[in-house]
Design a protein around this motif. Sequence first.
Motif, PDB file in Angstrom:
ATOM      1  N   GLN A 164       0.807  -1.211   0.000  1.00  0.00           N
ATOM      2  CA  GLN A 164       0.000   0.000   0.000  1.00  0.00           C
ATOM      3  C   GLN A 164       0.850   1.275   0.000  1.00  0.00           C
ATOM      4  O   GLN A 164       0.351   2.363   0.259  1.00  0.00           O
ATOM      5  CB  GLN A 164      -0.921   0.013   1.230  1.00  0.00           C
ATOM      6  N   GLY A 165       2.141   1.139  -0.221  1.00  0.00           N
ATOM      7  CA  GLY A 165       2.999   2.309  -0.325  1.00  0.00           C
ATOM      8  C   GLY A 165       3.402   2.943   0.995  1.00  0.00           C
ATOM      9  O   GLY A 165       3.819   4.096   1.031  1.00  0.00           O
ATOM     10  N   ILE A 166       3.284   2.191   2.098  1.00  0.00           N
ATOM     11  CA  ILE A 166       3.739   2.720   3.378  1.00  0.00           C
ATOM     12  C   ILE A 166       5.177   2.250   3.604  1.00  0.00           C
ATOM     13  O   ILE A 166       5.497   1.081   3.434  1.00  0.00           O
ATOM     14  CB  ILE A 166       2.824   2.235   4.534  1.00  0.00           C
ATOM     15  N   LYS A 167       6.041   3.201   3.965  1.00  0.00           N
ATOM     16  CA  LYS A 167       7.470   2.890   4.120  1.00  0.00           C
ATOM     17  C   LYS A 167       7.777   2.083   5.388  1.00  0.00           C
ATOM     18  O   LYS A 167       7.088   2.198   6.383  1.00  0.00           O
ATOM     19  CB  LYS A 167       8.269   4.191   4.167  1.00  0.00           C
ATOM     20  N   ALA A 168       8.871   1.334   5.346  1.00  0.00           N
ATOM     21  CA  ALA A 168       9.341   0.610   6.518  1.00  0.00           C
ATOM     22  C   ALA A 168       9.729   1.599   7.613  1.00  0.00           C
ATOM     23  O   ALA A 168      10.360   2.618   7.339  1.00  0.00           O
ATOM     24  CB  ALA A 168      10.545  -0.261   6.145  1.00  0.00           C
TER      25      ALA A 168
ATOM     26  N   THR B   2       7.340  11.719   9.094  1.00  0.00           N
ATOM     27  CA  THR B   2       6.202  11.526   9.990  1.00  0.00           C
ATOM     28  C   THR B   2       5.981  10.038  10.213  1.00  0.00           C
ATOM     29  O   THR B   2       6.031   9.254   9.268  1.00  0.00           O
ATOM     30  CB  THR B   2       4.916  12.114   9.372  1.00  0.00           C
ATOM     31  N   THR B   3       5.770   9.689  11.462  1.00  0.00           N
ATOM     32  CA  THR B   3       5.473   8.293  11.738  1.00  0.00           C
ATOM     33  C   THR B   3       4.009   8.022  11.460  1.00  0.00           C
ATOM     34  O   THR B   3       3.136   8.777  11.876  1.00  0.00           O
ATOM     35  CB  THR B   3       5.787   7.965  13.215  1.00  0.00           C
ATOM     36  N   GLN B   4       3.772   6.959  10.738  1.00  0.00           N
ATOM     37  CA  GLN B   4       2.409   6.542  10.446  1.00  0.00           C
ATOM     38  C   GLN B   4       2.152   5.252  11.204  1.00  0.00           C
ATOM     39  O   GLN B   4       2.708   4.217  10.862  1.00  0.00           O
ATOM     40  CB  GLN B   4       2.259   6.318   8.928  1.00  0.00           C
ATOM     41  N   GLY B   5       1.372   5.367  12.275  1.00  0.00           N
ATOM     42  CA  GLY B   5       1.083   4.172  13.066  1.00  0.00           C
ATOM     43  C   GLY B   5       0.378   3.114  12.231  1.00  0.00           C
ATOM     44  O   GLY B   5      -0.542   3.432  11.480  1.00  0.00           O
ATOM     45  N   PHE B 125      -9.732   2.532  17.360  1.00  0.00           N
ATOM     46  CA  PHE B 125      -8.476   2.525  16.598  1.00  0.00           C
ATOM     47  C   PHE B 125      -8.387   3.767  15.698  1.00  0.00           C
ATOM     48  O   PHE B 125      -7.323   4.359  15.548  1.00  0.00           O
ATOM     49  CB  PHE B 125      -8.361   1.267  15.741  1.00  0.00           C
ATOM     50  N   ARG B 126      -9.496   4.142  15.100  1.00  0.00           N
ATOM     51  CA  ARG B 126      -9.519   5.315  14.217  1.00  0.00           C
ATOM     52  C   ARG B 126      -9.158   6.605  14.940  1.00  0.00           C
ATOM     53  O   ARG B 126      -8.551   7.504  14.360  1.00  0.00           O
ATOM     54  CB  ARG B 126     -10.929   5.505  13.634  1.00  0.00           C
ATOM     55  N   GLU B 127      -9.557   6.686  16.209  1.00  0.00           N
ATOM     56  CA  GLU B 127      -9.336   7.910  17.002  1.00  0.00           C
ATOM     57  C   GLU B 127      -7.940   7.976  17.622  1.00  0.00           C
ATOM     58  O   GLU B 127      -7.615   8.924  18.328  1.00  0.00           O
ATOM     59  CB  GLU B 127     -10.345   7.976  18.164  1.00  0.00           C
ATOM     60  N   ARG B 128      -7.129   6.957  17.406  1.00  0.00           N
ATOM     61  CA  ARG B 128      -5.857   6.893  18.141  1.00  0.00           C
ATOM     62  C   ARG B 128      -4.856   7.939  17.635  1.00  0.00           C
ATOM     63  O   ARG B 128      -4.988   8.439  16.511  1.00  0.00           O
ATOM     64  CB  ARG B 128      -5.254   5.490  18.010  1.00  0.00           C
ATOM     65  N   PRO B 129      -3.847   8.274  18.478  1.00  0.00           N
ATOM     66  CA  PRO B 129      -2.777   9.177  18.034  1.00  0.00           C
ATOM     67  C   PRO B 129      -2.127   8.635  16.760  1.00  0.00           C
ATOM     68  O   PRO B 129      -1.956   7.417  16.623  1.00  0.00           O
ATOM     69  CB  PRO B 129      -1.783   9.150  19.198  1.00  0.00           C
ATOM     70  N   GLN B 130      -1.744   9.531  15.882  1.00  0.00           N
ATOM     71  CA  GLN B 130      -1.251   9.115  14.560  1.00  0.00           C
ATOM     72  C   GLN B 130      -0.023   8.220  14.612  1.00  0.00           C
ATOM     73  O   GLN B 130       0.155   7.340  13.788  1.00  0.00           O
ATOM     74  CB  GLN B 130      -0.930  10.364  13.729  1.00  0.00           C
ATOM     75  N   ARG B 131       0.838   8.471  15.594  1.00  0.00           N
ATOM     76  CA  ARG B 131       2.096   7.714  15.641  1.00  0.00           C
ATOM     77  C   ARG B 131       1.924   6.289  16.181  1.00  0.00           C
ATOM     78  O   ARG B 131       2.851   5.472  16.113  1.00  0.00           O
ATOM     79  CB  ARG B 131       3.094   8.443  16.551  1.00  0.00           C
ATOM     80  N   LEU B 132       0.778   6.022  16.788  1.00  0.00           N
ATOM     81  CA  LEU B 132       0.610   4.780  17.551  1.00  0.00           C
ATOM     82  C   LEU B 132       0.412   3.545  16.670  1.00  0.00           C
ATOM     83  O   LEU B 132      -0.550   3.432  15.924  1.00  0.00           O
ATOM     84  CB  LEU B 132      -0.577   4.922  18.517  1.00  0.00           C
TER      85      LEU B 132
END
Lengths: 174, 174
Positions: A164-168, B2-5, B125-132
């Motif tokens: 889905q194009g999300i980086k490691a 940016t971290t994507q949880g 889960f949808r409401e969680r902090p973005q980094r989590l």
Amino acid sequence: MTTQGLVMINTGHGKGKTTAAFGQALRAAGQGLKVCIIQFIKGETKTGEALALASAFPGQVELHLAGTGFTWKQDMETVKAAALAGWQLAREKISSDAYDLIVLDELTYLIGFGILTEEEVIALFRERPQRLHLVITGRDAGQGLIEYADLVTEMRAIKHPFQQGIKAQKGIEF
Amino acid sequence: MTTQGLVMINTGHGKGKTTAAFGQALRAAGQGLKVCIIQFIKGETKTGEALALASAFPGQVELHLAGTGFTWKQDMETVKAAALAGWQLAREKISSDAYDLIVLDELTYLIGFGILTEEEVIALFRERPQRLHLVITGRDAGQGLIEYADLVTEMRAIKHPFQQGIKAQKGIEF
């Protein structure tokens, strides 16, 4: 109670083969067992789980990187020499009777690449100390290895974020 | 960057779902991430991996046992009350923004038993902090959860030693 060493295989094309092997090593270490991990494919870079185990259990968990990273830039002879050195180390560790659990991470690729035969791998496992548990990981474990093993789990990818194009990300993928 | 949880699910009827989740927690801890693990089904007994993580990373890895053991001797009300208390704790931990990774071990059974709905779980889960990052384990993850997740792995049992009459051993099975 006599300990009966088990041969456990994590195979399949999904994620979690190595992660589960490290989870198993963590579990064993937490119960006081002596653990040795040999990583056959990975190169110099130590992953989060390797760093964590090594620092958390000095003298109880041992980690060896026997790989070269296995990139396509390397010639096959370099890859093969590193793999065979790793296998020699595995022989010594298995025969030493100094461990309760030995993880041979990504060993199946050595068989897949024709560096080792399934027969010589199984022959070494048969000669091991009775108490010794083994965890083998890697895709496409062969039928002979599966028949010899006590526990075989296939990790199947149902969905993978790289698709889905999300980086490691650090701490998650490595 | 940016971290994507990510939401990761280990499901299927094979071994390694919880073990891989603990391996993931170990990896994250080794990279300096803050981790919280809530085990929904397991009772008082701490497993080797739980003991190891807790002692190796004080202040960095947190472990909560929210289960009663889920034996058939218990009445459903006791099981349900413990599960809901665990879920309340999960809500607080997820909302707190104090962690990088939260493991909800065996959460799918709460949905399977009708204690939680898939909708309310996904809503949280949808409401969680973005980094989590979240790791969910348990058999039979539902279709909604699978669609919502970023990474889904099915652990399939190809061979299991209990089928062959070998007993569970300390450091290996627990």
